[in-house]
Scaffold this motif. Sequence first.
Motif, PDB file in Angstrom:
ATOM      1  N   TYR A  92       0.924   1.112   1.459  1.00  0.00           N
ATOM      2  CA  TYR A  92       0.834   0.647   2.791  1.00  0.00           C
ATOM      3  C   TYR A  92       1.769  -0.270   3.087  1.00  0.00           C
ATOM      4  N   ARG A  93       2.256  -1.414   1.968  1.00  0.00           N
ATOM      5  CA  ARG A  93       3.485  -2.137   2.127  1.00  0.00           C
ATOM      6  C   ARG A  93       4.773  -1.328   2.063  1.00  0.00           C
ATOM      7  N   ALA A  94       4.688  -0.411   1.060  1.00  0.00           N
ATOM      8  CA  ALA A  94       5.929   0.361   1.195  1.00  0.00           C
ATOM      9  C   ALA A  94       6.229   1.060   2.494  1.00  0.00           C
ATOM     10  N   ARG A 119       5.836   0.708  11.855  1.00  0.00           N
ATOM     11  CA  ARG A 119       4.944  -0.278  12.367  1.00  0.00           C
ATOM     12  C   ARG A 119       3.695  -0.600  11.696  1.00  0.00           C
ATOM     13  N   PRO A 120       2.926  -1.438  11.830  1.00  0.00           N
ATOM     14  CA  PRO A 120       1.609  -1.652  11.230  1.00  0.00           C
ATOM     15  C   PRO A 120       0.644  -0.791  11.872  1.00  0.00           C
ATOM     16  N   LEU A 121       0.659  -0.519  12.992  1.00  0.00           N
ATOM     17  CA  LEU A 121      -0.367   0.574  13.409  1.00  0.00           C
ATOM     18  C   LEU A 121       0.021   1.925  13.006  1.00  0.00           C
ATOM     19  N   TYR A 122       1.161   2.342  12.971  1.00  0.00           N
ATOM     20  CA  TYR A 122       1.445   3.680  12.742  1.00  0.00           C
ATOM     21  C   TYR A 122       1.284   3.762  11.077  1.00  0.00           C
ATOM     22  N   ARG A 166      -1.023   6.576   9.536  1.00  0.00           N
ATOM     23  CA  ARG A 166      -0.805   7.692   8.624  1.00  0.00           C
ATOM     24  C   ARG A 166      -0.735   7.561   7.179  1.00  0.00           C
ATOM     25  N   VAL A 167      -0.896   6.210   6.898  1.00  0.00           N
ATOM     26  CA  VAL A 167      -0.809   5.958   5.384  1.00  0.00           C
ATOM     27  C   VAL A 167      -2.320   5.332   5.027  1.00  0.00           C
ATOM     28  N   TYR A 168      -2.953   4.623   5.684  1.00  0.00           N
ATOM     29  CA  TYR A 168      -4.136   4.089   5.132  1.00  0.00           C
ATOM     30  C   TYR A 168      -5.317   4.711   5.345  1.00  0.00           C
TER      31      TYR A 168
END
Length: 395
Positions: free
Chosen positions: A294-296, A303-306, A310-312
């Motif tokens: 997520y940090r990567a 953006r945080p929401l994206y 898509r990742v988390y």
Amino acid sequence: MTATFNPLRSAKGSMWRGYALIAPLFLFLLSTFVVPTGMLLWRSVADPELGAALPLTASVLANWNGRGLPDEAEPALIADLKSVDRAKLASLSRRLSYEDAGFRALLQTTKRQIDSGAAGSLVAIQSKWSDNSTWQAMKRAAGPIGAYHLLSAVDLKYDYEKGLGSLRPDGTLYRSIILRTFIIAFSTAIITLVLAFPLCIFLLRQTPKIHNVLLLFVLLPFWTSILVRTTAWLALLQDRGVINSLLMDMGIIDSPLKLLYNRVGVIIAMVHVMLPFMIFPLLGSMRSIDPRLYRAALSLGARPLYAFRRVYIPQVLPGMMAGMLMVFVVSLGFYITPMLVGGPGDQMISYYIALFTTSTLNWGLASSLGLILLSLTLALYTLQNLMVRGGSSKS
């Protein structure tokens, strides 16, 4: 002379010893779950009463097309009623009364008249024997296997002249109950997910000591009976209960909110019971996620929401679906909670299954409702697996 070691024989011995260890559990599950469940589901299609009580009539009706009146049925029925056992006739009367409550009196009156020799034909005894609907009802019960109970469980009936149609003209009953059950269970699963998601994130950010203490509070409901927890909600949600009294004392409301004996009270109590079933699979799934991914994504410009979407979410999706499925399936069988805190329009399908098995003794309809519930649950479980696999492949 020393014996040679045989690896294959040793492996087979270990395998059979393993089977012997699990054999008691297998036999226990077979005798207490698989066989009773199979017998219960068999009741949904079994229709043996007419064939056992009136074998000649059942044979004639099996070959009748259901139109007009069966020509050979009257002498067969008269012969059967002369020799029928009273217990079998009572069982048949109960089965036919599911379609028409007047069948019990019809069969009893006809048998008395035939035994006394007071009448020469069935129509002379009762005019209902001249109705096609009377004989159609008996044909539907001719068995030994029939679809009457299954069709009744979805408010349908097969008419041999008109085809498949509605069981009752005033609307659907059991389909509404099934839909209500799924809506309540799905609402419970969604609300538990919404409540459990931020709680799990909060738990993961705590120190091990605080984390364990908070998990202890989550586990407390498992150590308390569902009946006790539901009864506690009666005290909390009633008009002069804790919640309404607190809101009125604070001046937020002027009159008590209707929180009891309606859908709101049912869902609140069920969410409280089922919340731990959502927390633990979701928490386990979140623990296995590498936070560096997520940090990567954030460091690469997302953006945080994206990045969260898509990742988390794809990584935690299996835990979410597992928790929702567990909550949903367990909620489908709730009986005590809706009965205590819900109104007449909030009773779920388990209430009616219990009613038909203990009060009306309509085992066929109860088994059919159970079979439909099981089939829909398995279908949703399959759909959930497909969704998880599809989400995993896309990610």
